[in-house]
Design a protein around this motif. Structure first.
Motif, PDB file in Angstrom:
ATOM      1  N   ILE A  25       0.782  -1.116   0.001  1.00 29.50           N
ATOM      2  CA  ILE A  25      -0.054   0.003  -0.006  1.00 29.50           C
ATOM      3  C   ILE A  25       0.976   1.309   0.116  1.00 29.50           C
ATOM      4  O   ILE A  25       2.104   1.222   0.588  1.00 29.50           O
ATOM      5  N   PRO A  26       0.100   2.318  -0.465  1.00 29.06           N
ATOM      6  CA  PRO A  26       1.170   3.598  -0.440  1.00 29.06           C
ATOM      7  C   PRO A  26       1.566   4.043   1.081  1.00 29.06           C
ATOM      8  O   PRO A  26       0.982   3.470   1.960  1.00 29.06           O
ATOM      9  N   GLY A  27       2.654   4.887   1.016  1.00 28.70           N
ATOM     10  CA  GLY A  27       3.055   5.455   2.248  1.00 28.70           C
ATOM     11  C   GLY A  27       1.898   6.137   2.868  1.00 28.70           C
ATOM     12  O   GLY A  27       0.732   6.586   2.271  1.00 28.70           O
TER      13      GLY A  27
ATOM     14  N   LEU B 123     -18.138   1.558   2.261  1.00 32.96           N
ATOM     15  CA  LEU B 123     -17.156   2.327   1.839  1.00 32.96           C
ATOM     16  C   LEU B 123     -16.771   2.052   0.374  1.00 32.96           C
ATOM     17  O   LEU B 123     -16.393   2.652  -0.107  1.00 32.96           O
ATOM     18  N   LYS B 124     -17.138   0.579  -0.087  1.00 29.48           N
ATOM     19  CA  LYS B 124     -16.830   0.192  -1.594  1.00 29.48           C
ATOM     20  C   LYS B 124     -17.889   0.834  -2.228  1.00 29.48           C
ATOM     21  O   LYS B 124     -17.359   1.527  -3.364  1.00 29.48           O
ATOM     22  N   ALA B 125     -19.194   1.025  -1.747  1.00 32.29           N
ATOM     23  CA  ALA B 125     -20.268   1.793  -2.517  1.00 32.29           C
ATOM     24  C   ALA B 125     -19.972   3.222  -2.844  1.00 32.29           C
ATOM     25  O   ALA B 125     -20.301   3.716  -3.838  1.00 32.29           O
TER      26      ALA B 125
ATOM     27  N   SER C 110      -8.696   2.145  -3.466  1.00 34.37           N
ATOM     28  CA  SER C 110      -8.168   0.792  -3.012  1.00 34.37           C
ATOM     29  C   SER C 110      -7.150   0.875  -1.875  1.00 34.37           C
ATOM     30  O   SER C 110      -6.895  -0.072  -0.964  1.00 34.37           O
ATOM     31  N   ALA C 111      -6.467   1.839  -1.939  1.00 32.66           N
ATOM     32  CA  ALA C 111      -5.234   2.064  -0.635  1.00 32.66           C
ATOM     33  C   ALA C 111      -5.781   2.239   0.415  1.00 32.66           C
ATOM     34  O   ALA C 111      -5.464   1.494   1.414  1.00 32.66           O
TER      35      ALA C 111
ATOM     36  N   LYS D  80      -8.014  -9.672  -3.307  1.00 32.72           N
ATOM     37  CA  LYS D  80      -8.957  -9.247  -4.082  1.00 32.72           C
ATOM     38  C   LYS D  80      -8.836  -7.833  -4.344  1.00 32.72           C
ATOM     39  O   LYS D  80      -8.721  -7.365  -5.604  1.00 32.72           O
ATOM     40  N   VAL D  81      -8.432  -6.877  -3.586  1.00 32.64           N
ATOM     41  CA  VAL D  81      -8.409  -5.528  -3.642  1.00 32.64           C
ATOM     42  C   VAL D  81      -7.103  -5.243  -4.500  1.00 32.64           C
ATOM     43  O   VAL D  81      -6.947  -4.569  -5.507  1.00 32.64           O
ATOM     44  N   MET D  82      -5.941  -6.038  -3.939  1.00 31.06           N
ATOM     45  CA  MET D  82      -4.827  -5.852  -4.470  1.00 31.06           C
ATOM     46  C   MET D  82      -4.778  -6.271  -6.122  1.00 31.06           C
ATOM     47  O   MET D  82      -4.050  -5.318  -6.899  1.00 31.06           O
ATOM     48  N   ASP D  83      -5.524  -7.352  -6.125  1.00 33.90           N
ATOM     49  CA  ASP D  83      -5.372  -7.824  -7.588  1.00 33.90           C
ATOM     50  C   ASP D  83      -6.068  -6.942  -8.514  1.00 33.90           C
ATOM     51  O   ASP D  83      -5.734  -6.810  -9.774  1.00 33.90           O
ATOM     52  N   SER D  84      -7.188  -6.380  -8.171  1.00 31.39           N
ATOM     53  CA  SER D  84      -8.270  -5.497  -8.685  1.00 31.39           C
ATOM     54  C   SER D  84      -7.256  -4.177  -9.146  1.00 31.39           C
ATOM     55  O   SER D  84      -7.443  -3.755 -10.306  1.00 31.39           O
TER      56      SER D  84
END
Length: 473
Positions: free
Chosen positions: A318-320, A400-402, A407-408, A461-465
């Protein structure tokens, strides 16, 4: 109105309150020691145990000690079933951990060095034996090594039990300090690895087989060693009579195996060096030439799959924190007042459920010696409230997704959730040591472990997406 990033930080702080108040740093592998002592107390053949302590006559300080106890029991006893969990819980305190499963043909000996010389104690002699070993620096004297091991086999024995084994608790001089002059034999194969800061908490499973096909036929649990990363380094070595093939595979902090791995030839007298970064790796290219992979002499034949991409700890990609805050602020400005209010409410629901669960664990700790009946009652409460908490977390994450959270931000949320359930897992291990017969505590731990697996998959899944979206740009 509170900012959403502040809300996430609040949720993050409540999801990690299991570790508060912080106890004094753990110096010894207490879970392993308690587990082994419980087995000795309940099932050990104490009258036939080997026991010795050597002290310095001038200072009275222990220079070496040895306790070896055989035991016999049923495989269904709780203290026996918790061995793997307790060794992995205390793994961060050790500099070497090793798990060998039945079917592995390799034997194993422990070198014990004292001021009077050295000797080898054979821990594992049979291929049908299972073994766990943890080696740690002695907290009272850094020149000493504490080794804790248990070896057992299943079968039909004259005792009427289906498990017979031996427990080893040995303190001696550290072989890495006092045997360096001996050097590495021509039969020794070594792996020397380094990792980046972002993946310093990872582990590495080592697999060995005689042929390529045999290596590909191994299951995930057929590893011969689980090597921890200490000070951003890891090392494995073994004695080989002939070239073999092997696999190096990352294991995440929660026990999830990485989907990528590295296959290579294990050649006596050779050392393979690798540096693992967060997303790629650098290896000893000259190693391949030396062992003959390019010339066709490799056991990994030319039409075998190529080496996979580098091992990566998914929850760390994930980003800093500064980048995350900026991205979250930009996202927050896109939210409507109704969305702000909804997210605040859902975050508060998570926090309330977390506070209730924290109170249950605090109560359990205060009454840890009350016995199995009490632990069963508390475990039922933990199961019920954990389900409430998880329902609130799912509801929170769904909204939150809606609302289009980056993604980070989702990755940071899942990382916090994973840390929370990891802390719960440790608390439940402590409850099982206090009441090894509690089936409710085992059920609660199974629930938490299932949730760990579920949210690890969600994070992946989030990372792959995110990776897929990036590749389309």
């Amino acid at each position: 109105m509170k900012r959403i990033i502040a809300l996430l930080l609040i949720v993050g702080s409540t999801l990690t309150t299991y570790a508060e108040p912080k106890p004094a740093p753990q110096e010894r592998p207490e879970f392993v020691i308690a587990n082994l002592n419980t087995i000795i107390s309940l099932y050990g053949q104490k009258e036939g145990q080997s026991y010795a302590v050597n002290r310095n006559p001038e200072t009275g300080i222990v220079e070496s000690s040895e306790r070896i106890v055989a035991f016999s029991c049923k495989s269904s006893v709780a203290s026996f079933e918790s061995i793997a969990q307790n060794f992995m819980t205390d793994e961060p305190l050790g500099y070497q951990i090793l798990h060998m499963v039945p079917g592995n043909p390799q034997s194993f000996k422990l070198n014990v060095v004292t001021n009077e010389g050295s000797k080898a104690i054979w821990l594992r002699k049979k291929s049908n034996e299972e073994m766990w070993l943890l080696c740690c620096k002695n907290p009272d004297n850094p020149q000493l090594r504490d080794a804790y091991a248990i070896v057992w086999e299943k079968g039909d024995f004259m005792s009427g039990n289906d498990i017979e084994g031996t427990i080893y608790m040995i303190t001696s001089l550290r072989p890495d300090v006092y045997e360096k002059a001996v050097g590495t034999s021509k039969k020794t194969f070594k792996i020397e690895g380094r990792v980046d800061e972002q993946i310093k908490d990872s582990l590495y499973n080592i697999y060995i087989a005689d042929t390529r096909d045999a290596l590909y036929a191994l299951s995930d649990d057929d590893y011969v060693a689980c090597v921890p990363v200490v000070n951003k380094r890891f090392e494995f070595q073994t004695e080989l009579d002939h070239p073999c093939v092997g696999r190096l595979r990352c294991i995440f902090p929660d026990g999830e195996l990485c989907s990528a791995w590295i296959d290579l030839d294990f050649v006596p007298g050779e050392t393979y060096r690798i540096t693992v970064h967060n997303g790629y790796y650098d290896e000893d290219r000259d190693y391949e030439r030396r062992v003959g992979r390019q010339s066709g002499r490799s056991l990994l034949v030319s039409n075998s799959p190529t080496m996979f991409e580098a091992d990566t700890v998914a929850i760390d990609t994930i980003p800093g924190q500064d980048t995350l805050k900026d991205e979250m602020k930009r996202w927050e400005k896109t939210l409507t007042p109704q969305q702000h209010a909804m997210i605040e409410l859902k975050a508060q629901n998570v926090q309330t459920a977390e506070d209730v669960l924290k109170g249950i664990y605090n109560q359990a700790e205060e009454n840890s010696g009350a016995g199995t009946f009490y632990v069963d009652i508390v475990s039922e409460q933990i199961i019920s409230q954990t389900k409430v908490l998880d329902s609130n977390i799912q509801d929170f994450a769904k909204d939150l997704k809606a609302c289009g959270m980056p993604s980070a931000g989702l990755m940071d949320l899942y990382k916090t959730i994973l840390n929370s359930y990891s802390e719960q897992n440790k608390k439940l291990s402590a409850l099982l040591i206090a009441a090894p017969g509690s089936k409710k505590a085992k059920k609660a731990q199974k629930l938490v472990q299932d949730l760990l697996e579920k949210y690890m998959k969600e994070a992946t899944k989030v990372m792959d997406s995110d990776v897929a979206d990036t590749s389309k740009r």
